[in-house]
Design a protein around this motif. Structure first.
Motif, short mmCIF file in Angstrom:
data_model
loop_
_atom_site.label_atom_id
_atom_site.label_comp_id
_atom_site.label_asym_id
_atom_site.label_seq_id
_atom_site.Cartn_x
_atom_site.Cartn_y
_atom_site.Cartn_z
N VAL A 67 0.86 -1.19 0.00
CA VAL A 67 0.00 0.00 0.00
C VAL A 67 0.89 1.23 0.00
O VAL A 67 1.86 1.31 0.76
N LEU A 68 0.54 2.19 -0.86
CA LEU A 68 1.26 3.46 -0.94
C LEU A 68 0.32 4.57 -0.52
O LEU A 68 -0.73 4.77 -1.14
N CYS A 69 0.67 5.30 0.54
CA CYS A 69 -0.12 6.44 0.99
C CYS A 69 0.40 7.69 0.30
O CYS A 69 1.56 8.05 0.45
N THR A 70 -0.46 8.36 -0.47
CA THR A 70 -0.02 9.52 -1.24
C THR A 70 -0.26 10.84 -0.54
O THR A 70 0.03 11.90 -1.10
N CYS A 71 -0.77 10.81 0.68
CA CYS A 71 -1.04 12.03 1.45
C CYS A 71 0.09 12.27 2.44
O CYS A 71 0.32 11.45 3.34
N SER A 72 0.79 13.38 2.31
CA SER A 72 1.92 13.68 3.19
C SER A 72 1.49 13.93 4.63
O SER A 72 2.24 13.63 5.56
N THR A 73 0.30 14.46 4.82
CA THR A 73 -0.15 14.77 6.18
C THR A 73 -0.33 13.52 7.01
O THR A 73 0.00 13.50 8.20
N SER A 115 -0.74 21.80 7.43
CA SER A 115 -0.62 20.54 8.15
C SER A 115 0.42 19.61 7.54
O SER A 115 0.81 18.61 8.16
N THR A 116 0.91 19.94 6.36
CA THR A 116 1.92 19.11 5.69
C THR A 116 3.34 19.50 6.08
O THR A 116 4.26 18.69 5.98
N LEU A 117 3.54 20.72 6.54
CA LEU A 117 4.90 21.21 6.80
C LEU A 117 5.63 20.39 7.85
O LEU A 117 6.76 19.93 7.61
N ALA A 118 5.03 20.21 9.01
CA ALA A 118 5.72 19.50 10.10
C ALA A 118 6.00 18.04 9.74
O ALA A 118 7.14 17.57 9.93
#
Length: 222
Positions: A67-73, A115-118
């Motif tokens: 499984v590949l999660c494409t959401c960085s958050t 929310s993606t930065l950290a």
């Protein structure tokens, strides 16, 4: 078969096109759950842990070998759920983070969503520690870009991302934190390398799917 966990439907044609170009014959199955990102933004990524585990269980039940999660958050949440999934679970941005660290110590991360930065910064720092490399890291929010994305103004969204990348100075490499930003690379003018996650992430996912089931307790990044 490789399953992909998305939090926006815009990623589906992007990854299908990459598969057709670089990995013909690879079967992809897309799971789109926009509500996961919405909740993670409101309550923090950990709030969607059980929901992510449910998606992974369904993907494996349908025959996913990885499984590949494409959401960085929510990427870290997905990775942490790997031990219960029984198959490799990867975050799309990890190969990009490793490539950024290899490119030089001065890394600038651009994101359109706060929310993606950290999570992306933490990932780059982790890869620097893993590689034993020094790191100077700066994170920058592309103001106004996410509003364009949510409004369906893809052209305006990518233009703002490209302009932000062109404004970066004093760096060795620029990281586009979100998969949706990848197409901005086509219009940047900077001479700095600009890294995006989809192609690198899909290559890692394809390799993991070839390996198949790792067994309970085995983590894809180990």
């Amino acid at each position: 078969m490789l399953a992909l966990l998305h939090t926006s439907p815009v990623h589906v044609p992007v990854f299908d096109a990459l598969r057709d170009t670089a990995h013909p014959g690879l079967e992809l199955r897309h799971h789109v759950h926009a509500g996961l990102l919405e909740r993670a933004r409101r309550e923090g990524p950990e709030a969607v842990t059980e929901a992510v585990r449910d998606v992974l269980r369904r993907a494996v039940a349908e025959g996913a070998r990885a499984v590949l999660c494409t959401c960085s958050t929510i990427g870290a949440v997905a990775e942490d759920a790997a031990s219960r999934a029984g198959v490799p679970v990867l975050r799309v941005d990890r190969p990009m983070a490793a490539a950024a660290v290899a490119a030089g110590p001065r890394v600038v991360v651009l994101a359109a969503l706060p929310s993606t930065l950290a999570p992306t910064a933490e990932l780059v720092e982790e890869e620097a520690r893993r590689a034993g490399r020094s790191l100077w890291l700066e994170t920058l929010l592309v103001e106004g870009a996410w509003a364009r994305f949510e409004a369906g103004d893809t052209e305006g969204y990518l233009r703002l991302v490209a302009e932000a990348a062109d404004a970066v100075t004093g760096a060795d490499v620029i990281v586009l934190a979100q998969a949706s930003m990848a197409a901005a690379r086509e219009s940047v003018r900077t001479r700095l390398p600009v890294l995006a996650s989809p192609a690198l992430g899909l290559a890692a996912g394809a390799a993991a799917a070839d390996l198949g089931h790792l067994g309970p307790g085995v983590h894809a990044r180990e």
